[in-house]
Design a protein around this motif. Structure first.
Motif, PDB file in Angstrom:
ATOM      1  N   MET A  47      -6.043   0.624  13.270  1.00 36.32           N
ATOM      2  CA  MET A  47      -6.395   0.493  11.880  1.00 36.32           C
ATOM      3  C   MET A  47      -6.313  -0.989  11.522  1.00 36.32           C
ATOM      4  O   MET A  47      -5.353  -1.664  11.870  1.00 36.32           O
ATOM      5  N   GLY A  48      -7.298  -1.481  10.814  1.00 40.15           N
ATOM      6  CA  GLY A  48      -7.329  -2.881  10.431  1.00 40.15           C
ATOM      7  C   GLY A  48      -6.589  -3.140   9.144  1.00 40.15           C
ATOM      8  O   GLY A  48      -5.955  -2.249   8.545  1.00 40.15           O
ATOM      9  N   ILE A  49      -6.673  -4.361   8.688  1.00 44.23           N
ATOM     10  CA  ILE A  49      -5.974  -4.764   7.476  1.00 44.23           C
ATOM     11  C   ILE A  49      -6.544  -4.050   6.257  1.00 44.23           C
ATOM     12  O   ILE A  49      -5.809  -3.701   5.338  1.00 44.23           O
ATOM     13  N   GLY A  50      -7.845  -3.790   6.262  1.00 43.71           N
ATOM     14  CA  GLY A  50      -8.465  -3.087   5.136  1.00 43.71           C
ATOM     15  C   GLY A  50      -7.967  -1.656   5.004  1.00 43.71           C
ATOM     16  O   GLY A  50      -7.699  -1.178   3.899  1.00 43.71           O
ATOM     17  N   GLY A  51      -7.837  -0.972   6.125  1.00 49.42           N
ATOM     18  CA  GLY A  51      -7.319   0.391   6.103  1.00 49.42           C
ATOM     19  C   GLY A  51      -5.887   0.457   5.606  1.00 49.42           C
ATOM     20  O   GLY A  51      -5.504   1.381   4.877  1.00 49.42           O
ATOM     21  N   CYS A  52      -5.087  -0.527   5.983  1.00 54.55           N
ATOM     22  CA  CYS A  52      -3.693  -0.569   5.533  1.00 54.55           C
ATOM     23  C   CYS A  52      -3.608  -0.794   4.029  1.00 54.55           C
ATOM     24  O   CYS A  52      -2.788  -0.178   3.341  1.00 54.55           O
ATOM     25  N   ILE A  53      -4.462  -1.675   3.519  1.00 57.38           N
ATOM     26  CA  ILE A  53      -4.457  -1.947   2.076  1.00 57.38           C
ATOM     27  C   ILE A  53      -4.937  -0.723   1.301  1.00 57.38           C
ATOM     28  O   ILE A  53      -4.380  -0.392   0.243  1.00 57.38           O
ATOM     29  N   ILE A  54      -5.945  -0.025   1.815  1.00 58.12           N
ATOM     30  CA  ILE A  54      -6.425   1.195   1.162  1.00 58.12           C
ATOM     31  C   ILE A  54      -5.340   2.262   1.171  1.00 58.12           C
ATOM     32  O   ILE A  54      -5.131   2.964   0.169  1.00 58.12           O
ATOM     33  N   PHE A  85      -2.121   1.768   1.184  1.00 59.94           N
ATOM     34  CA  PHE A  85      -1.127   1.351   0.196  1.00 59.94           C
ATOM     35  C   PHE A  85      -1.627   1.648  -1.221  1.00 59.94           C
ATOM     36  O   PHE A  85      -0.864   2.127  -2.068  1.00 59.94           O
ATOM     37  N   ALA A  86      -2.896   1.381  -1.488  1.00 61.38           N
ATOM     38  CA  ALA A  86      -3.457   1.608  -2.826  1.00 61.38           C
ATOM     39  C   ALA A  86      -3.476   3.100  -3.176  1.00 61.38           C
ATOM     40  O   ALA A  86      -3.131   3.485  -4.302  1.00 61.38           O
ATOM     41  N   VAL A  87      -3.853   3.933  -2.230  1.00 61.61           N
ATOM     42  CA  VAL A  87      -3.862   5.384  -2.478  1.00 61.61           C
ATOM     43  C   VAL A  87      -2.438   5.879  -2.748  1.00 61.61           C
ATOM     44  O   VAL A  87      -2.211   6.707  -3.644  1.00 61.61           O
ATOM     45  N   GLY A  88      -1.483   5.362  -1.998  1.00 58.80           N
ATOM     46  CA  GLY A  88      -0.091   5.735  -2.236  1.00 58.80           C
ATOM     47  C   GLY A  88       0.393   5.310  -3.608  1.00 58.80           C
ATOM     48  O   GLY A  88       1.098   6.053  -4.299  1.00 58.80           O
ATOM     49  N   VAL A  93       5.498   7.498   0.707  1.00 54.04           N
ATOM     50  CA  VAL A  93       5.316   7.495   2.160  1.00 54.04           C
ATOM     51  C   VAL A  93       4.031   6.755   2.541  1.00 54.04           C
ATOM     52  O   VAL A  93       4.012   5.962   3.490  1.00 54.04           O
ATOM     53  N   LEU A  94       2.943   6.983   1.801  1.00 52.57           N
ATOM     54  CA  LEU A  94       1.690   6.282   2.080  1.00 52.57           C
ATOM     55  C   LEU A  94       1.821   4.782   1.837  1.00 52.57           C
ATOM     56  O   LEU A  94       1.286   3.970   2.603  1.00 52.57           O
ATOM     57  N   MET A  95       2.532   4.397   0.779  1.00 56.88           N
ATOM     58  CA  MET A  95       2.741   2.967   0.524  1.00 56.88           C
ATOM     59  C   MET A  95       3.569   2.332   1.635  1.00 56.88           C
ATOM     60  O   MET A  95       3.284   1.215   2.076  1.00 56.88           O
ATOM     61  N   GLY A 124       1.862  -1.082   8.272  1.00 58.69           N
ATOM     62  CA  GLY A 124       0.633  -1.436   8.981  1.00 58.69           C
ATOM     63  C   GLY A 124       0.240  -2.885   8.772  1.00 58.69           C
ATOM     64  O   GLY A 124      -0.180  -3.565   9.707  1.00 58.69           O
ATOM     65  N   VAL A 125       0.384  -3.391   7.548  1.00 62.05           N
ATOM     66  CA  VAL A 125       0.065  -4.792   7.272  1.00 62.05           C
ATOM     67  C   VAL A 125       1.001  -5.713   8.045  1.00 62.05           C
ATOM     68  O   VAL A 125       0.581  -6.719   8.622  1.00 62.05           O
ATOM     69  N   VAL A 126       2.287  -5.376   8.078  1.00 62.95           N
ATOM     70  CA  VAL A 126       3.266  -6.206   8.788  1.00 62.95           C
ATOM     71  C   VAL A 126       2.977  -6.216  10.288  1.00 62.95           C
ATOM     72  O   VAL A 126       2.987  -7.272  10.925  1.00 62.95           O
ATOM     73  N   VAL A 127       2.694  -5.060  10.862  1.00 60.74           N
ATOM     74  CA  VAL A 127       2.397  -4.984  12.291  1.00 60.74           C
ATOM     75  C   VAL A 127       1.102  -5.720  12.605  1.00 60.74           C
ATOM     76  O   VAL A 127       1.022  -6.462  13.583  1.00 60.74           O
TER      77      VAL A 127
END
Length: 75
Positions: A1-8, A10-13, A35-37, A43-46
């Motif tokens: 999963m890329g950075i965009g997927g991680c941000i999405i 987080f936003a959904v959470g 949990v989603l956030m 994911g962003v940190v990794v």
């Protein structure tokens, strides 16, 4: 999963935690949102750690000297 997927993720959470006023029996949307956030933040940190490591490996060492070769055609 890329950075965009991680941000999405987080936003959904965040939307589920702070922006939704639904009540479902047997489902706590606040916990699911948290949990989603957490998953998005992890994911962003990794991803940032992998990207930093990739930049360190790809970079040229500082003490390396460049050698220029000139080829001439023989007559």
């Amino acid at each position: 999963m890329g950075i965009g997927g991680c941000i999405i993720l987080f936003a959904v959470g965040a939307i589920l935690t702070f922006g939704v006023d639904w009540h479902l029996s047997g489902v706590n949307l606040d916990v699911i949102g948290v949990v989603l956030m957490a998953a998005g933040l992890l994911g962003v940190v990794v991803y940032a750690g992998v990207l930093r490591r990739r930049r360190l490996v790809v970079g040229r060492p500082i003490d390396e000297t460049l050698i220029e070769e000139r080829r001439t055609r023989g007559l």
